[in-house]
Design an enzyme around this catalytic site. Structure first.
Site, short mmCIF file in Angstrom:
data_model
loop_
_atom_site.label_atom_id
_atom_site.label_comp_id
_atom_site.label_asym_id
_atom_site.label_seq_id
_atom_site.Cartn_x
_atom_site.Cartn_y
_atom_site.Cartn_z
N GLY A 60 0.83 -1.21 0.00
CA GLY A 60 0.00 0.00 0.00
C GLY A 60 0.86 1.25 0.00
O GLY A 60 0.55 2.25 0.67
N ASN B 227 1.45 3.43 -2.32
CA ASN B 227 1.09 4.54 -3.21
C ASN B 227 0.33 5.65 -2.50
O ASN B 227 0.05 6.68 -3.11
CB ASN B 227 0.24 4.03 -4.39
N GLY C 202 -0.99 7.65 1.48
CA GLY C 202 -1.05 7.82 2.93
C GLY C 202 0.20 7.42 3.68
O GLY C 202 1.33 7.83 3.36
N GLY D 272 1.75 4.55 3.92
CA GLY D 272 2.71 3.74 3.16
C GLY D 272 3.59 4.59 2.26
O GLY D 272 4.79 4.33 2.12
N SER E 214 -4.14 -0.98 14.31
CA SER E 214 -4.88 0.27 14.53
C SER E 214 -5.29 0.37 15.99
O SER E 214 -5.49 -0.66 16.66
CB SER E 214 -6.15 0.29 13.67
N TYR F 161 -13.41 -4.56 11.08
CA TYR F 161 -12.09 -3.89 11.01
C TYR F 161 -11.32 -4.09 12.32
O TYR F 161 -10.13 -4.43 12.31
CB TYR F 161 -12.31 -2.40 10.72
N1 LIG Z 1 -5.80 6.59 8.51
C1 LIG Z 1 -5.83 6.32 9.79
O1 LIG Z 1 -6.18 7.17 10.62
C2 LIG Z 1 -5.41 4.97 10.29
C3 LIG Z 1 -5.55 4.70 11.66
C4 LIG Z 1 -5.13 3.45 12.12
C5 LIG Z 1 -4.61 2.52 11.27
N2 LIG Z 1 -4.52 2.81 9.94
C6 LIG Z 1 -3.95 1.79 9.06
O2 LIG Z 1 -2.89 2.36 8.33
C7 LIG Z 1 -2.69 1.61 7.13
C8 LIG Z 1 -2.49 2.56 5.97
O3 LIG Z 1 -3.69 3.25 5.75
P1 LIG Z 1 -3.74 4.77 5.27
O4 LIG Z 1 -4.33 5.55 6.38
O5 LIG Z 1 -2.45 5.19 4.70
O6 LIG Z 1 -4.90 4.67 4.16
P2 LIG Z 1 -4.86 4.80 2.56
O7 LIG Z 1 -4.30 6.12 2.16
O8 LIG Z 1 -6.25 4.46 2.14
O9 LIG Z 1 -3.86 3.66 2.10
C9 LIG Z 1 -4.25 2.31 2.11
C10 LIG Z 1 -3.40 1.56 1.13
O10 LIG Z 1 -3.81 0.17 1.14
C11 LIG Z 1 -3.94 -0.24 -0.21
N3 LIG Z 1 -4.82 -1.39 -0.39
C12 LIG Z 1 -6.14 -1.50 -0.14
N4 LIG Z 1 -6.58 -2.69 -0.55
C13 LIG Z 1 -5.53 -3.35 -1.09
C14 LIG Z 1 -5.34 -4.61 -1.71
N5 LIG Z 1 -6.37 -5.45 -1.91
N6 LIG Z 1 -4.11 -4.98 -2.12
C15 LIG Z 1 -3.07 -4.13 -1.97
N7 LIG Z 1 -3.18 -2.92 -1.42
C16 LIG Z 1 -4.40 -2.52 -0.99
C17 LIG Z 1 -4.49 0.99 -0.91
O11 LIG Z 1 -4.39 0.87 -2.32
P3 LIG Z 1 -5.34 1.75 -3.31
O12 LIG Z 1 -4.76 3.15 -3.32
O13 LIG Z 1 -5.24 1.04 -4.58
O14 LIG Z 1 -6.71 1.73 -2.69
C18 LIG Z 1 -3.58 2.05 -0.32
O15 LIG Z 1 -2.34 2.05 -0.97
C19 LIG Z 1 -3.90 0.68 7.01
O16 LIG Z 1 -3.52 -0.62 7.40
C20 LIG Z 1 -4.89 1.26 8.00
O17 LIG Z 1 -5.75 0.27 8.51
C21 LIG Z 1 -4.89 4.02 9.41
#
Ligand SMILES: NC(=O)c1ccc[n+]([C@@H]2O[C@H](COP(=O)([O-])OP(=O)(O)OC[C@H]3O[C@@H](n4cnc5c(N)ncnc54)[C@H](OP(=O)(O)O)[C@@H]3O)[C@@H](O)[C@H]2O)c1
Length: 325
Positions: free
Chosen positions: A26, A28, A30, A32, A155, A186
């Protein structure tokens, strides 16, 4: 906001990562994307493991001029064959892996459950089972590259509250026999990731491969953006308000980077690390910690962790646990 955010110390931030190889799932977007940017900035070679190659390549354009290198490889965690294909291609072209960041994740926004190509409930399928197979298939490479590390992004929601501590349902991991509630699914998937880090740390003890689970913070990422129109409108309204208490993606990448790079993290294999976060229902957890104790006893039950891993081998079609000899 008077909250103190945790961030990399200078020694960790300036380590030279030349010659080291990392995989970030992931990558691309946020958290990641910012994790990847810092690893490349410090000279590492990073594989952006993404389901949309065009999005990965687009994101990687912003790394131009940084010291390290990068490549995009297709990985769809909602398709176990894609995971196998990814590992086959990675191991054909790379003989070392210094760090694996299991970062990708999603919350299914619909009322009805969605399923992966292999019939797994989407939330746990991507966040846990896809990463489980990826990790198990890469363990030999991680062992051969020791000292090496894994950071598994969980999370804050795994913690729940003193009235409701989420747990994995070992009799119904795919949520087939219960009413589907997306945020409960989740939370359950994220409990699974914390338990997996603990089980793996126990299994890998003495190999030089260390493993951590973590909460990144409240990231202003694309997370949850795929919801219905009312949810998207609500999120757009909340976004400016939440700026006071949420974190930039760079701030949210700090905990993953600390787990992958800092000298002190390596002494805490199996532990849970957390950015400070107002999202904890337990006030004493809000300052976070590198590492910190999860308030959820279900997320540190080793018997559950071992049973989960045994069941996971069957779910992803691996025959024997890849235990170190
Ligand atoms: N945002 C928060 O406040 C928060 C809080 C706690 C934990 N987290 C965790 O942090 C991690 C990163 O999330 P983020 O906040 O950076 O959100 P994000 O910007 O939505 O990034 C999520 C990433 O996961 C990828 N993904 C989703 N489904 C996938 C699949 N089937 N195969 C491969 N990649 C896939 C997405 O790809 P696409 O771009 O193609 O969709 C995107 O690159 C996640 O595990 C999330 O649960 C986030």
């Amino acid at each position: 906001m008077l909250r103190k955010r945790l961030s990399l110390d200078e020694a960790t931030r300036s380590k030279d990562l030349s010659g080291k190889t990392y995989i970030v799932t992931g990558a691309n977007s946020g958290v990641g994307l910012e994790t990847t940017r810092q690893l490349v900035r410090q000279g590492g070679h990073v594989v952006l493991a993404c389901r949309r190659i065009d999005a990965a390549e687009e994101a990687a354009r912003s790394f131009s001029g940084l010291k390290g290198s990068h490549e995009a490889m297709r990985l769809d965690l909602a398709d176990l064959q894609s995971v196998r294909d990814f590992v086959a291609e990675f191991t054909a072209n790379h003989d070392r892996l210094d760090g694996l960041a299991c970062n990708a994740g999603l919350v299914s926004m619909g009322r009805e459950p969605e399923y992966t190509k292999d019939g797994l409930e989407m939330t746990i399928g991507v966040s846990y089972f896809g990463h489980f197979l990826l990790t198990e298939l890469l363990l030999d490479t991680l062992r051969a590259s020791a000292p090496s590390r894994m950071a598994i992004v969980s999370s804050v929601v795994h913690a729940g509250s003193d009235k409701n501590r989420p747990n994995v349902d070992l009799d119904d991991l795919n949520n087939r026999r219960r009413e589907f509630r997306n945020f409960a699914a989740y939370a359950e998937a994220k409990v699974a990731t914390v338990l997996y880090a603990k089980e793996l740390a126990e299994r890998l003890d003495g190999t030089g491969v260390t493993v951590f689970s973590l909460h990144p913070g409240w990231a202003r990422s694309n997370f949850g953006s795929g919801g219905s129109l009312p949810i998207r409108v609500a999120m757009a309204v909340m976004r400016p308000l939440s700026r006071l208490v949420s974190d930039s993606n760079e701030e949210s990448a700090q905990t993953t980077l600390h787990c992958l790079l800092s000298d002190t993290a390596a002494n805490h294999s199996g532990a849970y690390f957390s950015q400070s976060s107002v999202l904890y229902r337990d006030k004493q957890c809000r300052q976070g910690g590198w590492p910190m104790e999860t308030p959820n006893p279900n997320a540190k039950n080793m018997e559950t962790a071992r049973r989960l891993v045994d069941l996971s081998y069957d779910v992803v079609g691996l025959s024997t646990p890849n235990k170190p000899v």
